[in-house]
Motif scaffolding. Structure first.
Motif, PDB file in Angstrom:
ATOM      1  N   SER A 115       0.834  -1.203   0.000  1.00 19.18           N
ATOM      2  CA  SER A 115       0.000   0.000   0.000  1.00 19.18           C
ATOM      3  C   SER A 115       0.868   1.252   0.000  1.00 19.18           C
ATOM      4  O   SER A 115       1.871   1.332   0.714  1.00 19.18           O
ATOM      5  N   PRO A 118      -2.163   5.295   3.287  1.00 21.16           N
ATOM      6  CA  PRO A 118      -2.642   4.606   4.497  1.00 21.16           C
ATOM      7  C   PRO A 118      -4.064   4.078   4.294  1.00 21.16           C
ATOM      8  O   PRO A 118      -4.822   4.599   3.481  1.00 21.16           O
ATOM      9  N   GLN A 119      -4.420   3.074   5.060  1.00 21.94           N
ATOM     10  CA  GLN A 119      -5.766   2.498   4.979  1.00 21.94           C
ATOM     11  C   GLN A 119      -6.776   3.313   5.775  1.00 21.94           C
ATOM     12  O   GLN A 119      -7.935   3.425   5.390  1.00 21.94           O
ATOM     13  N   ASP A 120      -6.330   3.888   6.896  1.00 23.71           N
ATOM     14  CA  ASP A 120      -7.219   4.674   7.744  1.00 23.71           C
ATOM     15  C   ASP A 120      -7.641   5.964   7.037  1.00 23.71           C
ATOM     16  O   ASP A 120      -6.789   6.690   6.512  1.00 23.71           O
ATOM     17  N   GLU A 133      -5.813   9.158   8.239  1.00 17.95           N
ATOM     18  CA  GLU A 133      -4.413   9.155   7.836  1.00 17.95           C
ATOM     19  C   GLU A 133      -4.267   9.395   6.331  1.00 17.95           C
ATOM     20  O   GLU A 133      -3.318  10.043   5.885  1.00 17.95           O
ATOM     21  N   ARG A 134      -5.203   8.878   5.549  1.00 17.14           N
ATOM     22  CA  ARG A 134      -5.192   9.126   4.098  1.00 17.14           C
ATOM     23  C   ARG A 134      -5.392  10.614   3.820  1.00 17.14           C
ATOM     24  O   ARG A 134      -4.712  11.208   2.968  1.00 17.14           O
ATOM     25  N   ALA A 157      -2.231  12.434   4.672  1.00 23.37           N
ATOM     26  CA  ALA A 157      -1.211  12.211   3.642  1.00 23.37           C
ATOM     27  C   ALA A 157      -1.452  13.127   2.450  1.00 23.37           C
ATOM     28  O   ALA A 157      -0.520  13.738   1.920  1.00 23.37           O
ATOM     29  N   LYS A 201       9.705   9.700  13.371  1.00 26.10           N
ATOM     30  CA  LYS A 201       9.281   8.730  12.376  1.00 26.10           C
ATOM     31  C   LYS A 201      10.457   8.302  11.504  1.00 26.10           C
ATOM     32  O   LYS A 201      11.358   9.100  11.232  1.00 26.10           O
ATOM     33  N   GLY A 244       5.198   7.853   6.287  1.00 31.26           N
ATOM     34  CA  GLY A 244       4.139   6.869   6.446  1.00 31.26           C
ATOM     35  C   GLY A 244       4.364   5.924   7.612  1.00 31.26           C
ATOM     36  O   GLY A 244       3.655   4.932   7.746  1.00 31.26           O
ATOM     37  N   GLY A 245       5.353   6.192   8.449  1.00 30.02           N
ATOM     38  CA  GLY A 245       5.662   5.316   9.573  1.00 30.02           C
ATOM     39  C   GLY A 245       6.882   4.465   9.290  1.00 30.02           C
ATOM     40  O   GLY A 245       7.958   4.973   8.990  1.00 30.02           O
ATOM     41  N   GLY A 268       5.786   5.671   1.786  1.00 23.99           N
ATOM     42  CA  GLY A 268       4.446   5.866   1.258  1.00 23.99           C
ATOM     43  C   GLY A 268       4.323   7.102   0.399  1.00 23.99           C
ATOM     44  O   GLY A 268       5.326   7.664  -0.070  1.00 23.99           O
TER      45      GLY A 268
END
Length: 221
Positions: A81, A84-86, A89-90, A93, A140, A144-145, A149
């Motif tokens: 990915s 992000p999925q959340d 968070e998307r 981003a 970080k 993206g962590g 990303g």
């Protein structure tokens, strides 16, 4: 005709972010190099509004604007990915991509390419804007962590291109003393094995940018 084609420019940070997204997903594509001072009829056909790279052609359907293309790639092909999925968070981003593209990159480019008072104002503006990025990346590994990303791809001008331009122009805008968190991210980003294998050659970039400077030509990124 290949299912996927990418119209790009070898030294464009925007083209490279799309290439890295395609490679991260394992998408096979045909790359078509564009001369931005002599744009091809196909580029003008597929991106008649902006007339610039990158343009992704998927099953004969064109998509322009690098961040839009990357989101399309993420939604179309399986693989790691990029966003992000959340939902929150998307959204964040997307916010940082917009901030980096429309604020930071513009000011940093002007700081390198504008003479006199305009250049000095751009340096001051860039320094202030980078403080926000410095705070965002604090603590970080990547934006993206733990994984690279969308925002990392968007920040590749900060991470690689600007370092070359700063060295050529003799600037000390983005330094470890002023931005330790951001510089730590830069070091991790450009030395990541995947990223490192997909960046344009530094020596070639340096030669081209020096030639531009000597000729008084300021290309648009």
């Amino acid at each position: 005709m290949a299912e996927v084609k990418l119209f790009g420019r070898w030294n464009s940070p925007y083209s490279h972010r799309v290439e890295m997204a395609l490679k991260l997903k394992g998408v096979e594509y045909e790359y078509i190099e564009e001369d931005l001072r002599n744009k091809s009829p196909l580029l003008l056909k597929y991106n008649p509004i902006h007339k610039k790279v990158p343009v992704l052609l998927h099953n004969s359907k064109p998509i322009a604007e690098s961040s839009v293309i990357i989101e399309y790639i993420d939604e179309t092909w399986e693989g790691p990915s990029i966003l992000p999925q959340d939902p929150y968070e998307r959204a964040m981003a997307r916010f940082w991509v917009k901030f980096i593209d429309e604020k930071c990159t513009v000011a940093m480019w002007k700081a390198c390419s504008s003479p006199g008072e305009e250049g000095e104002k751009a340096k001051e503006e860039a320094a202030q804007l980078l403080k926000f990025v410095e705070e965002e990346i604090k603590g970080k590994k990547f934006f993206g962590g733990d994984n690279i990303g969308l925002v990392d791809f968007a920040a590749n001008f900060i991470g690689y291109w600007f370092g070359i331009l700063q060295e050529i122009e003799g600037l000390e805008l983005l330094t470890k003393e002023k931005y330790p968190n951001l510089c730590e991210w830069i070091d991790g980003y450009i030395n990541d094995s995947f990223i490192k294998d997909n960046l344009p050659d530094k020596d070639k970039m340096t030669q081209v940018f020096k030639a531009y400077a000597q000729a008084g030509y300021k290309p648009k990124i």
